[in-house]
Every structure is written in structure tokens, then in C-alpha cells.
Design a protein around this motif. Structure first.
Motif, PDB file in Angstrom:
ATOM      1  N   TYR A 174     -62.727 -64.625  91.556  1.00  0.00           N
ATOM      2  CA  TYR A 174     -62.428 -65.528  90.459  1.00  0.00           C
ATOM      3  C   TYR A 174     -62.930 -64.972  89.138  1.00  0.00           C
ATOM      4  CZ  TYR A 174     -60.849 -68.980  93.735  1.00  0.00           C
ATOM      5  OH  TYR A 174     -60.140 -69.624  94.698  1.00  0.00           O
ATOM      6  N   CYS A 175     -64.127 -64.323  89.183  1.00  0.00           N
ATOM      7  CA  CYS A 175     -64.643 -63.703  87.954  1.00  0.00           C
ATOM      8  C   CYS A 175     -63.636 -62.692  87.423  1.00  0.00           C
ATOM      9  CB  CYS A 175     -65.971 -62.999  88.224  1.00  0.00           C
ATOM     10  SG  CYS A 175     -67.287 -64.091  88.674  1.00  0.00           S
ATOM     11  N   GLU A 186     -74.919 -65.170 110.428  1.00  0.00           N
ATOM     12  CA  GLU A 186     -76.064 -64.863 109.571  1.00  0.00           C
ATOM     13  C   GLU A 186     -75.652 -63.921 108.451  1.00  0.00           C
ATOM     14  OE1 GLU A 186     -79.362 -63.390 111.850  1.00  0.00           O
ATOM     15  OE2 GLU A 186     -80.061 -62.296 110.091  1.00  0.00           O
ATOM     16  N   SER A 187     -74.903 -62.841 108.814  1.00  0.00           N
ATOM     17  CA  SER A 187     -74.486 -61.889 107.790  1.00  0.00           C
ATOM     18  C   SER A 187     -73.221 -62.367 107.083  1.00  0.00           C
ATOM     19  CB  SER A 187     -74.254 -60.511 108.398  1.00  0.00           C
ATOM     20  OG  SER A 187     -73.396 -60.612 109.513  1.00  0.00           O
ATOM     21  N   THR A 188     -72.268 -62.922 107.869  1.00  0.00           N
ATOM     22  CA  THR A 188     -71.017 -63.378 107.254  1.00  0.00           C
ATOM     23  C   THR A 188     -71.297 -64.441 106.211  1.00  0.00           C
ATOM     24  OG1 THR A 188     -70.007 -63.035 109.404  1.00  0.00           O
ATOM     25  CG2 THR A 188     -68.692 -64.160 107.774  1.00  0.00           C
ATOM     26  N   GLY A 189     -72.242 -65.340 106.533  1.00  0.00           N
ATOM     27  CA  GLY A 189     -72.521 -66.431 105.621  1.00  0.00           C
ATOM     28  C   GLY A 189     -72.983 -65.979 104.259  1.00  0.00           C
ATOM     29  N   LYS A 190     -73.682 -64.815 104.221  1.00  0.00           N
ATOM     30  CA  LYS A 190     -74.136 -64.334 102.916  1.00  0.00           C
ATOM     31  C   LYS A 190     -73.041 -63.566 102.198  1.00  0.00           C
ATOM     32  CE  LYS A 190     -78.964 -64.314 104.117  1.00  0.00           C
ATOM     33  NZ  LYS A 190     -78.676 -64.811 105.486  1.00  0.00           N
ATOM     34  N   VAL A 191     -72.213 -62.840 102.973  1.00  0.00           N
ATOM     35  CA  VAL A 191     -71.164 -62.032 102.349  1.00  0.00           C
ATOM     36  C   VAL A 191     -70.130 -62.912 101.674  1.00  0.00           C
ATOM     37  CG1 VAL A 191     -69.297 -60.455 102.859  1.00  0.00           C
ATOM     38  CG2 VAL A 191     -71.489 -60.118 103.920  1.00  0.00           C
ATOM     39  N   VAL A 192     -69.833 -64.090 102.288  1.00  0.00           N
ATOM     40  CA  VAL A 192     -68.751 -64.909 101.734  1.00  0.00           C
ATOM     41  C   VAL A 192     -69.072 -65.467 100.361  1.00  0.00           C
ATOM     42  CG1 VAL A 192     -67.704 -65.521 103.908  1.00  0.00           C
ATOM     43  CG2 VAL A 192     -69.514 -66.952 102.992  1.00  0.00           C
ATOM     44  N   TYR A 193     -70.359 -65.503  99.977  1.00  0.00           N
ATOM     45  CA  TYR A 193     -70.648 -65.908  98.600  1.00  0.00           C
ATOM     46  C   TYR A 193     -69.957 -64.954  97.639  1.00  0.00           C
ATOM     47  CZ  TYR A 193     -74.281 -69.293  99.854  1.00  0.00           C
ATOM     48  OH  TYR A 193     -74.954 -70.374 100.346  1.00  0.00           O
ATOM     49  N   PHE A 194     -70.027 -63.636  97.954  1.00  0.00           N
ATOM     50  CA  PHE A 194     -69.409 -62.656  97.071  1.00  0.00           C
ATOM     51  C   PHE A 194     -67.901 -62.666  97.184  1.00  0.00           C
ATOM     52  CE2 PHE A 194     -73.118 -60.790  95.509  1.00  0.00           C
ATOM     53  CZ  PHE A 194     -74.054 -60.759  96.524  1.00  0.00           C
ATOM     54  N   THR A 195     -67.400 -62.632  98.432  1.00  0.00           N
ATOM     55  CA  THR A 195     -65.952 -62.490  98.591  1.00  0.00           C
ATOM     56  C   THR A 195     -65.215 -63.723  98.118  1.00  0.00           C
ATOM     57  OG1 THR A 195     -66.130 -63.220 100.879  1.00  0.00           O
ATOM     58  CG2 THR A 195     -66.073 -60.857 100.491  1.00  0.00           C
ATOM     59  N   ALA A 196     -65.904 -64.886  98.045  1.00  0.00           N
ATOM     60  CA  ALA A 196     -65.220 -66.080  97.554  1.00  0.00           C
ATOM     61  C   ALA A 196     -65.305 -66.199  96.043  1.00  0.00           C
ATOM     62  CB  ALA A 196     -65.808 -67.325  98.206  1.00  0.00           C
ATOM     63  N   LEU A 197     -66.448 -65.828  95.451  1.00  0.00           N
ATOM     64  CA  LEU A 197     -66.652 -66.099  94.019  1.00  0.00           C
ATOM     65  C   LEU A 197     -66.240 -64.952  93.111  1.00  0.00           C
ATOM     66  CD1 LEU A 197     -70.060 -67.957  94.108  1.00  0.00           C
ATOM     67  CD2 LEU A 197     -67.808 -68.896  93.694  1.00  0.00           C
ATOM     68  N   LEU A 198     -66.550 -63.698  93.512  1.00  0.00           N
ATOM     69  CA  LEU A 198     -66.272 -62.582  92.606  1.00  0.00           C
ATOM     70  C   LEU A 198     -64.796 -62.426  92.231  1.00  0.00           C
ATOM     71  CD1 LEU A 198     -68.671 -59.646  93.504  1.00  0.00           C
ATOM     72  CD2 LEU A 198     -68.543 -60.977  91.436  1.00  0.00           C
ATOM     73  N   VAL A 241     -58.625 -48.385  77.738  1.00  0.00           N
ATOM     74  CA  VAL A 241     -59.719 -48.288  78.715  1.00  0.00           C
ATOM     75  C   VAL A 241     -59.171 -48.588  80.100  1.00  0.00           C
ATOM     76  CG1 VAL A 241     -62.146 -48.786  79.025  1.00  0.00           C
ATOM     77  CG2 VAL A 241     -61.073 -49.358  76.882  1.00  0.00           C
ATOM     78  N   SER A 242     -58.079 -47.895  80.473  1.00  0.00           N
ATOM     79  CA  SER A 242     -57.395 -48.258  81.707  1.00  0.00           C
ATOM     80  C   SER A 242     -58.267 -48.053  82.936  1.00  0.00           C
ATOM     81  CB  SER A 242     -56.098 -47.473  81.841  1.00  0.00           C
ATOM     82  OG  SER A 242     -56.251 -46.179  81.362  1.00  0.00           O
ATOM     83  N   GLN A 243     -59.262 -47.145  82.872  1.00  0.00           N
ATOM     84  CA  GLN A 243     -60.097 -46.931  84.062  1.00  0.00           C
ATOM     85  C   GLN A 243     -60.846 -48.205  84.414  1.00  0.00           C
ATOM     86  OE1 GLN A 243     -59.927 -44.712  81.629  1.00  0.00           O
ATOM     87  NE2 GLN A 243     -59.158 -42.922  82.689  1.00  0.00           N
ATOM     88  N   LEU A 244     -61.380 -48.903  83.380  1.00  0.00           N
ATOM     89  CA  LEU A 244     -62.146 -50.119  83.635  1.00  0.00           C
ATOM     90  C   LEU A 244     -61.270 -51.165  84.293  1.00  0.00           C
ATOM     91  CD1 LEU A 244     -64.590 -51.997  83.149  1.00  0.00           C
ATOM     92  CD2 LEU A 244     -63.583 -52.563  80.963  1.00  0.00           C
ATOM     93  N   TRP A 245     -60.049 -51.375  83.755  1.00  0.00           N
ATOM     94  CA  TRP A 245     -59.169 -52.414  84.307  1.00  0.00           C
ATOM     95  C   TRP A 245     -58.740 -52.059  85.705  1.00  0.00           C
ATOM     96  CZ3 TRP A 245     -59.961 -56.420  81.698  1.00  0.00           C
ATOM     97  CH2 TRP A 245     -60.211 -56.323  80.322  1.00  0.00           C
ATOM     98  N   SER A 246     -58.530 -50.761  85.935  1.00  0.00           N
ATOM     99  CA  SER A 246     -58.121 -50.339  87.254  1.00  0.00           C
ATOM    100  C   SER A 246     -59.217 -50.599  88.275  1.00  0.00           C
ATOM    101  CB  SER A 246     -57.774 -48.849  87.200  1.00  0.00           C
ATOM    102  OG  SER A 246     -57.403 -48.398  88.450  1.00  0.00           O
ATOM    103  N   VAL A 247     -60.460 -50.246  87.911  1.00  0.00           N
ATOM    104  CA  VAL A 247     -61.579 -50.447  88.836  1.00  0.00           C
ATOM    105  C   VAL A 247     -61.743 -51.925  89.151  1.00  0.00           C
ATOM    106  CG1 VAL A 247     -64.085 -50.344  89.033  1.00  0.00           C
ATOM    107  CG2 VAL A 247     -62.848 -48.374  88.234  1.00  0.00           C
ATOM    108  N   LEU A 248     -61.688 -52.765  88.109  1.00  0.00           N
ATOM    109  CA  LEU A 248     -61.835 -54.216  88.299  1.00  0.00           C
ATOM    110  C   LEU A 248     -60.757 -54.754  89.231  1.00  0.00           C
ATOM    111  CD1 LEU A 248     -62.667 -55.893  84.894  1.00  0.00           C
ATOM    112  CD2 LEU A 248     -63.975 -55.979  86.997  1.00  0.00           C
ATOM    113  N   TYR A 249     -59.513 -54.317  88.982  1.00  0.00           N
ATOM    114  CA  TYR A 249     -58.392 -54.852  89.740  1.00  0.00           C
ATOM    115  C   TYR A 249     -58.499 -54.487  91.210  1.00  0.00           C
ATOM    116  CZ  TYR A 249     -53.611 -55.214  91.383  1.00  0.00           C
ATOM    117  OH  TYR A 249     -52.501 -55.495  92.105  1.00  0.00           O
ATOM    118  N   PHE A 250     -58.771 -53.211  91.511  1.00  0.00           N
ATOM    119  CA  PHE A 250     -58.807 -52.829  92.920  1.00  0.00           C
ATOM    120  C   PHE A 250     -60.050 -53.352  93.616  1.00  0.00           C
ATOM    121  CE2 PHE A 250     -54.957 -50.825  93.275  1.00  0.00           C
ATOM    122  CZ  PHE A 250     -54.709 -50.096  92.144  1.00  0.00           C
TER     123      PHE A 250
END
Lengths: 592, 222
Positions: free
Chosen positions: A204-205, A190-202, A387-396
Motif C-alpha cells: 500500500y505504501c 510464528e514466522s508467517t504471522g510476522k512476515v504478513v505485517y510487511f507483505t500486507a502493508l508495504l 529517476v527511472s531506477q528508483l521507480w523500477s525498484v519500487l514497482y518490482f
């Protein structure tokens, strides 16, 4: 009233769960390294061949077994043959080892993520020494990113024997990482099924954002050209093919039991053949996509370092010969050097030893993989971006999503057999079982936050899963094809999904894939035997670089224990079942 | 006579300021590197400003408040732009000790840099190390703040999920137990069917109904 098995809300959740599990950190930090080592563009040939011949059939096999048996790995293999529940137990043991050390990577990603909100980034500058006239010596000898990783994050000890104390900062991050994983698996599908939408798609963004940023960086084309120029002579190198097979095998996460667990929550009529093909193609495409991003970043970093090196040489010559500032540039450097050598030979010969030969090729050739790539090379490139802070946050953030997605699969592989077992689930509710598993893993994982923890992490990373998985998948394939019966399995699949089994899958399962796995197995065994003593890289603070050392006997014992504890499950449980059956038969004989 | 004195003075001055002389410091400027197109040319006016800045720095040192611009001597200006300088004492017969000059320059390095639009790397005093600015060190490290926020959010979410799970569990337990109660009541009520209690008609024991005779007994065997 029997409790219905929980199901995925939509087949899409199942596909996303598989993608989120398979697409992990290995796609980002292992595939680009292999591509670079084994011929760039020409590595894609063995990679695609192995995908079609090995990856897709084995993935389909695991998904089909899970969907047919509708139980976790232990129950599924017990249904195939009672003597084979050892395969399931081995899968659970390997998954247990994996989840122990894998979440430490998430802890490190959290650490870096929290430190990305500062200006300047803490790994971009060296800390100052006592009297503020220079930088700390270790940081001078190495680089600021290496210093931050080895000293500030790991606080690494010089060798594996010196364990040191548990570092409270990474320990806190590890507790947080396990809390996040617990939150995601708390309610099961029930919970895993909703979380994987984020962990699979984000992820790629973030990768697309990084692709655009990476391709517009200065010098990115150098890296891309270097990577994609095929070195066709590598095609005849057997190591290229072996590494392609290994990468496909481990990248899909076969043999851990996670895929069986995920597929067991499917509707029986689900078209898992289509899903197997989709997941394997998406996994490989992500690897190639991630390596494009990685190589544009490599190119940027190499060009930046090359230009800094040139600038240092220019400054040295300008200062030694008091030339006009701005006269020496990269284009006239060689001519001026020749002129100076002829005009002022004595002075030039004094300066000559300090002049480094700057080469873009040698900068590009520094191939790194694993945590070194993710936490040292990438951070070095990020600190030079605007703007290295932004890229760093995105990457990690992306690294975290990939890591947590894989952790969901790992914990599912452990929890599904436990919740399937009637003994345990009658005493404890699902939430309590998940909580206990997470707590145990977290407590043991604290060992990896000690000063020597990174060395133990490398041991687990290199030896906990490799040989055991090959054996597990080999036994799985042979069991389904020859013990259970390929025709029986085929008819059951047809009854379940309504589609006949293609001859291609039968040929692969029956012959080609087991042969491939056997050859991989033989290769690894012979490799371990030939190399003799096993070695590791230790960080030497005085020199500011890695040195190679031998493992001490107790580390070798742990390695042996790791491999043995999972592989021995298969014969031991088979033996145990045989003995209990014999005893039961012997006990009931007088009644008959 | 006056010319002789002038020559004597310049000779002494020339002796005091020499490359590698005692208490002399070399300075290197990289104006084009720092300013690019906006680079200014280095001429005698800029030299005058430099002498003024050095004199200003020396005046801040106790006991040296009377240092004047002409106490600072420059020599060996190259096109790099680099030169050597010394600071002489008021009587101009010897140079001030290097340690004093060094500490004075270090104290006022920022002012000197700003006067020329340069920084520590582009206005280089050879053998005078610059004091590096330490990175800002807040009392509470920033990462702990962010860690605390995320930790609390995750903890609260976990607690909420666990509590709602326990509530659901309790509701489910009450639900089937209510259904079980009604089933028990059904069993406790003895149903009467046509005057005969249902229990007697219970076929569990495999009783044969005497009122029903099998066909075989009626027909006589052949």
C-alpha cells in the motif's frame, strides 16, 4: 500431554494474513484490464453487486468452516462428512499446481528487480548489432521492452513444441524465490504471522507513492478520463457480469484451502464475520485503487507514444519539404499538411504513405492484462520517467511483496493438512515437511524456466485452477448447507462466537451463491466446448509480434489431466471411503 | 581575363557541388530542436566553422593531410537548415571519393557534433551512419552481484532459523523426558498406605472389597 494447535499472536495477524493472501497480482494486472474492456466506470456496478452477493458470503463460509473445524482443508471436510474429504484433497492438489507456477512470477520479479540497478535500464535501449551501425533486428521490429521480456528474460522459443534448455538465470531467481518463501513459512504461524505485517502493508505504501507520481505525470488525466467514463451499454452485456463474478471469485482465493488453513489457527471465539467483511472490502478497494494507478500510467504512456508519433510525422514532413526547423508543431500540423498537399501535390503523394495517423484513442485502447501488463507496459512507462531506477525498484519490490504474500497462503493450504496428519508429523518435524514441499515445487518449477516455459505457464495459469475451483466451492457450499445442515452449523457458530447468524448469510449460502456458481460453471464449460480447439499466443522473433497457434495434442492432454486430477478427487475419494466402510462393515459383521 | 578565370573556377566549383552529385553528402541540422531558446542563427560564419571541421576530419586521413578549408564546398543551403557538401582534391578538379569522406566523418563525428552543440540526431549526415555507443558492459553483470548478496542473506537467515529450531526441539525433548523420569520413579516406588501396599488396593481389576458388605444382604427381603 496434547500439543496445543499454534495460534495467531493477535487477530490482527490473521486479518493481515488474509489480506496479504487475497490482495495479489490479480488486483494489479487483471482488474484494470476488465475495467477497461467492460465499460470503465460502469464495470463497478456488476463488480460491487457480485462482491456483496457472492464474495462476502463465500469468504465468510470458508473462514467459519476453518475456525469451527480447527483443521486444514482435508481434516475440516472429513469432519463435515467422511465422504467429503475428497474436497480437501482436491483443494490441496489445486494449491499444489498453483504454487508450482505462481512462484515463477516472483522469480521474474526478482530478475527485473536485480536489473533495475543499472543506468540506463536494460529494457530502455536496444542492444547493438554486429557492426554497431544499428540495433538488433528483433528489437527494432518489436520494442525494447518487449525484446527484453521475450528474449533476455524468457528466451522464448517460437512454439510450445520446442522446449529448449533450462535457462540458468531465471532458474537461479526461482531458487531464490523458493528460498525466500521457505524462510517465511519455516516456523509456521510464528514466522508467517510476522512476515504478513510487511507483505500486507508495504504494497500500500508503494501504491500510494505511485499514485502521487502517477497523477503528476504528463498525460495521466487522459488515461483516467478514458477509464472512468462509463459506457453504460456494457451493463447489459452478460460477459461483463460473468467477468465481474469470476474476478471476485478468484481474487479472494476461494476454494484453495488457504482461507480454511488460516482460520484454523484462530481462537474459536474470533469474530470471523467482521473479518470476512473487512477482508473482502479491502480486497476490492485495492483493486480499484490499483486501477487508478494503472490508468494514470497508461495515460502517461499513451500520451508519450502519441507525441512521439506526432514528432516523427513532423520530422518526416520537415525533412521532405525542407521547412524551417521548429516551424511545424502539433497545433498547426493539419493546416500545414493541407497546404503542402495543395502546393506540392506530387511530392506530397510520395511522402503520404509514410505518414502515420497518430491517435491518442488507439494508444489508450491497447488493453493488456497479465504478465504483459506487468512486465512490458509498466516497464515501458517507467523507462520514460525521471529517476527511472528508483521507480523500477519500487514497482518490482511491490510486485514481489504481493506475490510472496499470496505464496504464503498457497503453501499454508498445502502444509496445514500435512502437518495436521498424525502419520506424517510423527516422522518429520514441521521444518522438514516445509522444506520437502518447497524443494519438490522448486524442482518441478524449473520446467517453467525452459525456453518454452512461458507457454506452459500460460496453460497452468488458464486451466489449472479455473474449473476445479468452481466445482470445489460449489460442493463446499452444498455440503455445509445441506449435508452438514445449515441449522446445525448455525448453532455451532453461535456457540463458538456468541453471535447469531444473520438471515442474509443463510439466504446467500442456501440459494443465491450456489446458483451463481452453477451458472458460471455452465458458462465456462459451454465456452470451452464452443471454441473447439484451444489456442495460445506464441512470440514470432522474425516479425517481432505475437501470433496465434493451436495447442498440440500433448499440451491438450496435459490440460485435461490438470482439470481431471483435481476434480476427480472428489468422487474418487468419496467412492474410496464408501468402499472401505463397506469392507470394514462386512469384515466386522460375523463378530456381531 | 582575371574575371574570366574567376567565373571558370566558380563554374567548376558549382558543378562539383550539386544536390545528388557524385561524392556529395547532404547535411541536416535541427538547431532549434536541440537548443530551444539558446538556438543560434545559421550564417556564413557557422558555414565556415563547418568547412573547417570537415577539413580537420580529412586531414586526419593518411595522404590527405594537406586538405584546406577552401577544398570543402557547400551548396544549396535551405532554411531547414540543410545543405550539400563535397571535398575536392588539392588541384580542385574532382571530388574525393565518398568512402574516404565517410570514414573521416565517422571517426571525428563526436568532435564535429560538439563544435555545434548538437548530437548524432540533430546534426544528421544523410547516408553516413553513425557508430552507436555500446551500453557499458562491466565484466561481472551487476545483477549477479545483487543476486549473490540477497541470496547469501536469505540463506544465512534460513540456516539460523533452522538451527534455533533444532536447539528448541532438543531442549523440549530434554524437558519432557526429565519429567517422564520423575514419573517413572514415582511408579517404581511402592507407596505404602496404612501398611497395605497400594497395588492391592488397585481397583483396575474390579475386585470387590470383602470388608465392605452390601446393604442388600443385611436386610431380609420382604
Amino acid at each position: 500431554m496434547e500439543q496445543r494447535r499454534p495460534l495467531w499472536a493477535t487477530p490482527l495477524q490473521f486479518v493481515f494474513a488474509c489480506i496479504s493472501y487475497a490482495v495479489g497480482l490479480g488486483n494489479v494486472w487483471r482488474f484494470p484490464y476488465l475495467c477497461q474492456m467492460y465499460g470503465g466506470g460502469s464495470f463497478l456496478v456488476p463488480y460491487v453487486v457480485m462482491l456483496v452477493v457472492e464474495g462476502m458470503p463465500l469468504l465468510y463460509l470458508e473462514l467459519a468452516v476453518g475456525q469451527r473445524m480447527r483443521q486444514g482443508s482435508i481434516g475440516a471436510w472429513r469432519t463435515v462428512s467422511p465422504y467429503l474429504s475428497g474436497v480437501g484433497v482436491a483443494s490441496v492438489v489445486v494449491s499444489f499446481f498453483l504454487s508450482m507456477y505462481y512462484n515463477v512470477i516472483n522469480a521474474w520479479a526478482f530478475w527485473y528487480l536485480f536489473h533495475s540497478f543499472q543506468d540506463p535500464l536494460p529494457w530502455s535501449v536496444c542492444p547493438l548489432n554486429g557492426n554497431r551501425t544499428g540495433y538488433v533486428e528483433e528489437c527494432e521490429k518489436a520494442s525494447s521492452t518487449q525484446y527484453f521480456w521475450y528474449r533476455k528474460t524468457l528466451n522464448i522459443s517460437p512454439s510450445i513444441q520446442e522446449s529448449g534448455a533450462v535457462q540458468w538465470e531465471p532458474a537461479l531467481c526461482l531458487i531464490l524465490a523458493w528460498l525466500v518463501v521457505y524462510l517465511c513459512i519455516l516456523r509456521g504461524t510464528e514466522s508467517t504471522g510476522k512476515v504478513v505485517y510487511f507483505t500486507a502493508l508495504l504494497p500500500y505504501c508503494v501504491l500510494i507513492i505511485y499514485l502521487v507520481r502517477g497523477l503528476t505525470l504528463h498525460g495521466a488525466t487522459n488515461g483516467l478520463a478514458y477509464m472512468f467514463t462509463p459506457k453504460v451499454e456494457q451493463l447489459v452485456n452478460p460477459k461483463a457480469w460473468i467477468n465481474a463474478a469470476t474476478q471476485i471469485f478468484f481474487s479472494l482465493g476461494l476454494g484453495f484451502g488457504s482461507l480454511i488453513a488460516f482460520a484454523s489457527y484462530n481462537e474459536p471465539s474470533n469474530n470471523c464475520q467482521k473479518h470476512a467483511i473487512i477482508v473482502s472490502i479491502i480486497n476490492s478497494s485495492t483493486s480499484i485503487f490499483a486501477s487508478i494507478v494503472t490508468f494514470s500510467i497508461y495515460g502517461f504512456k499513451a500520451t508519450f507514444n502519441y507525441e512521439s508519433c506526432l514528432n516523427k510525422v513532423i520530422l518526416l514532413l520537415t525533412n521532405s519539404f525542407d521547412l524551417e526547423d521548429g516551424f511545424l508543431t502539433a497545433s498547426n500540423l493539419e493546416q500545414v499538411k493541407d497546404y503542402l498537399a495543395s502546393a506540392h501535390p506530387s511530392k506530397y503523394s510520395k511522402v503520404f504513405p509514410q505518414i502515420r495517423n497518430c491517435s491518442l484513442e488507439s494508444e489508450l485502447e491497447t488493453a493488456v492484462q497479465g504478465t504483459g501488463l506487468a512486465f512490458i507496459v509498466y516497464t515501458e512507462a517507467i523507462k520514460n520517467m525521471e529517476v527511472s531506477q528508483l521507480w523500477s525498484v519500487l514497482y518490482f519490490f511491490m510486485l514481489l511483496l504481493l506475490g510472496i504474500g499470496s505464496m504464503l497462503g498457497n503453501t499454508a493450504a498445502i502444509l496445514t493438512p500435512l502437518t495436521d496428519s498424525k502419520v506424517i508429523s510423527s516422522y518429520l518435524p514441521k521444518e522438514a515437511i516445509s522444506g520437502l514441499v518447497c524443494l519438490t515445487n522448486c524442482a518441478i518449477g524449473l520446467l517453467f524456466t525452459m525456453e518454452a516455459g512461458s507457454y506452459w505457464f500460460d496453460i497452468f495459469n488458464d486451466y489449472a485452477a479455473t474449473l476445479s475451483l468452481l466445482l470445489i466451492v460449489l460442493v463446499e457450499t452444498v455440503a455445509v448447507c445441506y449435508l452438514y445442515g445449515l441449522s446445525r452449523f448455525e448453532s455451532e457458530l453461535k456457540a463458538m462466537t456468541g453471535r447469531a447468524l444473520n438471515w442474509y448469510w443463510k439466504a446467500m449460502w442456501g440459494g443465491v451463491s450456489p446458483l451463481l456458481i452453477v451458472s458460471l460453471f455452465i458458462f465456462y464449460l459451454s465456452d470451452y466446448i464452443i471454441t473447439g480447439t484451444l489456442r495460445y499466443q506464441a512470440w514470432d522473433a522474425a516479425q517481432g509480434q505475437l501470433v496465434t497457434k493451436d495447442y498440440p495434442p500433448h499440451a491438450l492432454a496435459v490440460i485435461g489431466l490438470l482439470v481431471a486430477s483435481s476434480t476427480m478427487c472428489i468422487p474418487l475419494v468419496a467412492l474410496g471411503t464408501f468402499i472401505t466402510r463397506r469392507l470394514r462393515r462386512g469384515g466386522t459383521a460375523p463378530v456381531a | 581575363m582575371l574575371w574570366l578565370l574567376f567565373f571558370l573556377v566558380t563554374a567548376i566549383r558549382a558543378d562539383l557541388c550539386q544536390p545528388d552529385a557524385e561524392n556529395a553528402f547532404k547535411v541536416r541540422l535541427s538547431i532549434r530542436t536541440a537548443l530551444g531558446d539558446k538556438a543560434y542563427a545559421w550564417d556564413t560564419n557557422e558555414e565556415y566553422l563547418f568547412k573547417a571541421m570537415v577539413a580537420f576530419s580529412m586531414r586526419k586521413v593518411p595522404n590527405r593531410e594537406t586538405t584546406e578549408i577552401f577544398h570543402v564546398l557547400l551548396c544549396n543551403v535551405t532554411q531547414r537548415v540543410s545543405f550539400w557538401f563535397v571535398v575536392t582534391n588539392p588541384s580542385r578538379n574532382h571530388t574525393l571519393p565518398a568512402v574516404e569522406v565517410q570514414s573521416a566523418i565517422r571517426m571525428n563525428r563526436n568532435r564535429i557534433n560538439n563544435a555545434f552543440f548538437l548530437n548524432d540526431q540533430t546534426l544528421e549526415f544523410v547516408r553516413i551512419p553513425s557508430t552507436l555507443a555500446p551500453p557499458p558492459d562491466p565484466t561481472v553483470p551487476i545483477w549477479i552481484i545483487i543476486f549473490g548478496v540477497i541470496f547469501c542473506i536469505v540463506l544465512v537467515a534460513t540456516m539460523l532459523l533452522i538451527l534455533s529450531g533444532i536447539q528448541q526441539h532438543r531442549r523440549k525433548n530434554k524437558g519432557p523426558s526429565e519429567m517422564e523420569d520423575t514419573e517413572d520413579k514415582c511408579e517404581n516406588v511402592i507407596t505404602i498406605e496404612n501398611g497395605i501396599p497400594c497395588d492391592a488396593l488397585d481397583m483396575k481389576g474390579g475386585h470387590i472389597n470383602d470388608t465392605f458388605v452390601t446393604e442388600d444382604e443385611r436386610l431380609t427381603p420382604l
